[in-house]
Design a protein around this motif. Sequence first.
Motif, PDB file in Angstrom:
ATOM      1  N   ALA A  68      12.630 -14.000  10.165  1.00 45.07           N
ATOM      2  CA  ALA A  68      11.241 -14.206  10.535  1.00 45.07           C
ATOM      3  C   ALA A  68      11.031 -14.630  10.070  1.00 45.07           C
ATOM      4  O   ALA A  68      10.916 -14.327   8.944  1.00 45.07           O
ATOM      5  N   ALA A  69       8.779 -14.809  10.183  1.00 46.95           N
ATOM      6  CA  ALA A  69       7.883 -15.588   9.298  1.00 46.95           C
ATOM      7  C   ALA A  69       8.165 -13.773   9.257  1.00 46.95           C
ATOM      8  O   ALA A  69       7.352 -12.816   9.184  1.00 46.95           O
ATOM      9  N   GLU A  70       7.282 -14.034   7.661  1.00 46.52           N
ATOM     10  CA  GLU A  70       6.551 -12.989   7.017  1.00 46.52           C
ATOM     11  C   GLU A  70       5.141 -13.031   6.431  1.00 46.52           C
ATOM     12  O   GLU A  70       4.774 -14.693   5.606  1.00 46.52           O
ATOM     13  N   ILE A  71       4.263 -12.710   6.024  1.00 49.98           N
ATOM     14  CA  ILE A  71       3.131 -12.513   6.263  1.00 49.98           C
ATOM     15  C   ILE A  71       2.605 -11.403   4.918  1.00 49.98           C
ATOM     16  O   ILE A  71       3.271 -10.369   4.810  1.00 49.98           O
ATOM     17  N   ALA A  72       2.952 -11.892   3.735  1.00 50.80           N
ATOM     18  CA  ALA A  72       2.719 -10.369   2.682  1.00 50.80           C
ATOM     19  C   ALA A  72       0.787 -10.595   1.907  1.00 50.80           C
ATOM     20  O   ALA A  72       0.349 -11.586   1.385  1.00 50.80           O
ATOM     21  N   LEU A  73       0.702  -9.016   2.109  1.00 57.70           N
ATOM     22  CA  LEU A  73      -0.650  -8.771   1.770  1.00 57.70           C
ATOM     23  C   LEU A  73      -1.072  -9.167   0.469  1.00 57.70           C
ATOM     24  O   LEU A  73      -0.270  -7.304  -0.287  1.00 57.70           O
ATOM     25  N   VAL A  74      -1.710  -9.704  -0.510  1.00 53.53           N
ATOM     26  CA  VAL A  74      -1.789  -8.816  -1.833  1.00 53.53           C
ATOM     27  C   VAL A  74      -3.095  -8.992  -2.492  1.00 53.53           C
ATOM     28  O   VAL A  74      -3.891  -9.312  -1.650  1.00 53.53           O
ATOM     29  N   GLY A  75      -3.312  -7.745  -3.400  1.00 52.31           N
ATOM     30  CA  GLY A  75      -4.597  -7.665  -4.012  1.00 52.31           C
ATOM     31  C   GLY A  75      -4.757  -6.422  -4.539  1.00 52.31           C
ATOM     32  O   GLY A  75      -3.703  -5.511  -4.540  1.00 52.31           O
ATOM     33  N   ARG A  76      -5.903  -6.059  -4.878  1.00 53.02           N
ATOM     34  CA  ARG A  76      -6.021  -5.375  -6.228  1.00 53.02           C
ATOM     35  C   ARG A  76      -6.859  -4.028  -5.049  1.00 53.02           C
ATOM     36  O   ARG A  76      -6.673  -4.205  -3.747  1.00 53.02           O
ATOM     37  N   SER A  77      -5.781  -3.016  -5.648  1.00 58.82           N
ATOM     38  CA  SER A  77      -5.429  -1.508  -4.654  1.00 58.82           C
ATOM     39  C   SER A  77      -7.268  -1.025  -4.758  1.00 58.82           C
ATOM     40  O   SER A  77      -8.123  -1.614  -5.197  1.00 58.82           O
ATOM     41  N   ASN A  78      -7.193  -0.639  -3.324  1.00 56.22           N
ATOM     42  CA  ASN A  78      -7.956  -0.566  -2.636  1.00 56.22           C
ATOM     43  C   ASN A  78      -9.214  -2.050  -1.892  1.00 56.22           C
ATOM     44  O   ASN A  78      -9.843  -0.923  -1.623  1.00 56.22           O
ATOM     45  N   VAL A  79      -8.286  -2.343  -2.410  1.00 52.99           N
ATOM     46  CA  VAL A  79      -9.031  -3.870  -1.470  1.00 52.99           C
ATOM     47  C   VAL A  79      -9.049  -4.083  -0.456  1.00 52.99           C
ATOM     48  O   VAL A  79      -9.744  -4.718   0.383  1.00 52.99           O
ATOM     49  N   GLY A  80      -8.570  -3.423   0.140  1.00 51.60           N
ATOM     50  CA  GLY A  80      -8.486  -3.195   1.753  1.00 51.60           C
ATOM     51  C   GLY A  80      -6.894  -3.846   2.434  1.00 51.60           C
ATOM     52  O   GLY A  80      -6.713  -4.056   4.134  1.00 51.60           O
ATOM     53  N   LYS A  81      -6.530  -3.503   2.144  1.00 51.36           N
ATOM     54  CA  LYS A  81      -4.421  -4.706   2.398  1.00 51.36           C
ATOM     55  C   LYS A  81      -4.304  -3.474   3.794  1.00 51.36           C
ATOM     56  O   LYS A  81      -3.743  -3.827   4.979  1.00 51.36           O
ATOM     57  N   SER A  82      -4.011  -1.977   3.610  1.00 53.39           N
ATOM     58  CA  SER A  82      -3.615  -1.404   3.999  1.00 53.39           C
ATOM     59  C   SER A  82      -4.163  -1.216   5.476  1.00 53.39           C
ATOM     60  O   SER A  82      -4.106  -1.174   6.981  1.00 53.39           O
ATOM     61  N   SER A  83      -5.605  -1.331   5.803  1.00 51.23           N
ATOM     62  CA  SER A  83      -6.610  -1.416   6.629  1.00 51.23           C
ATOM     63  C   SER A  83      -6.475  -2.501   7.629  1.00 51.23           C
ATOM     64  O   SER A  83      -6.701  -2.274   8.652  1.00 51.23           O
TER      65      SER A  83
END
Length: 238
Positions: free
Chosen positions: A22-37
């Motif tokens: 299945a397609a995967e969309i990976a969210l990457v970024g600095r800690s606290n940038v807002g990935k989980s949000s």
Amino acid sequence: MKADASFVRSAASVDDLPRDGAAEIALVGRSNVGKSSLINALVRQRLARTSAAPGKTRLANIYRVRRGGGPPIYLVDLPGYGYARGGRDAAVEFEALTAGFFGRAGQAGCASPPDLTALLLVDARHPGLASDAAAWQWLQQTVRRCAVVATKIDKLARGERIRAMRELESVCETSVLPVSAVTGEGLDELWKLIDRQPSNRPPRPPSNNSSRSLPPPKGTGTPARRPPRSWSSRRSRT
Ligand SMILES: Nc1nc2c(ncn2[C@@H]2O[C@H](COP(=O)(O)OP(=O)(O)OP(=O)(O)O)[C@@H](O)[C@H]2O)c(=O)[nH]1
Ligand SMILES: [Mg+2]
């Protein structure tokens, strides 16, 4: 559109990652940038989890999402970078955190390489950080499809926003999608980009230039100073 979303698992190693193609969309970024949000805002649920084992390095938190009658996709929350101690080089830190995830397509025993898109999240208030620039360089050379998303855009006044977007698009040499997990700005555009993933669409006859690159988001960000390269369509190193 309603999204059915669920937490799949917190992957501690490459062996824990999905293998169903299945397609995967990976969210990457600095800690606290807002990935989980951003994941929570996209699925309109408080899904994103904190680890039950604090301090233990995890490869990825994986969420399975299905919208409307479409095929399921995975949203993947990768570890944040930017808080390395001992002056560790930003590119080295980023690669150490994510190489396992992005490098698995070439590994023996892995199912067919997934349709993988990397979204680099950059805090709109800090558009020129070396760690983000290093991450973007690395992603462009490693992942076939990647894009830059500016988070927390609600925190900027109009003039600041224009300056920040211009700087970020100049640094990354691509168009950037501004989003806010608080106001919901940019989320529809982001879903449109996600929905243009190859395995999210019904099969169609192959053509020479069909598949891998995605068009830039329409009506977002600010005009780049030079023609944006937009979504990267470079081939993986592996
Ligand atoms: N104003 C505003 N605040 C946001 C937005 N997105 C996230 N935040 C806030 O930023 C902080 C960090 O958000 P997270 O989603 O936990 O960030 P993260 O990238 O998952 O962080 P790590 O898991 O530590 O890497 C929280 O206090 C959020 O409420 C946004 O779009 N606007
Ligand atoms: Mg998080």
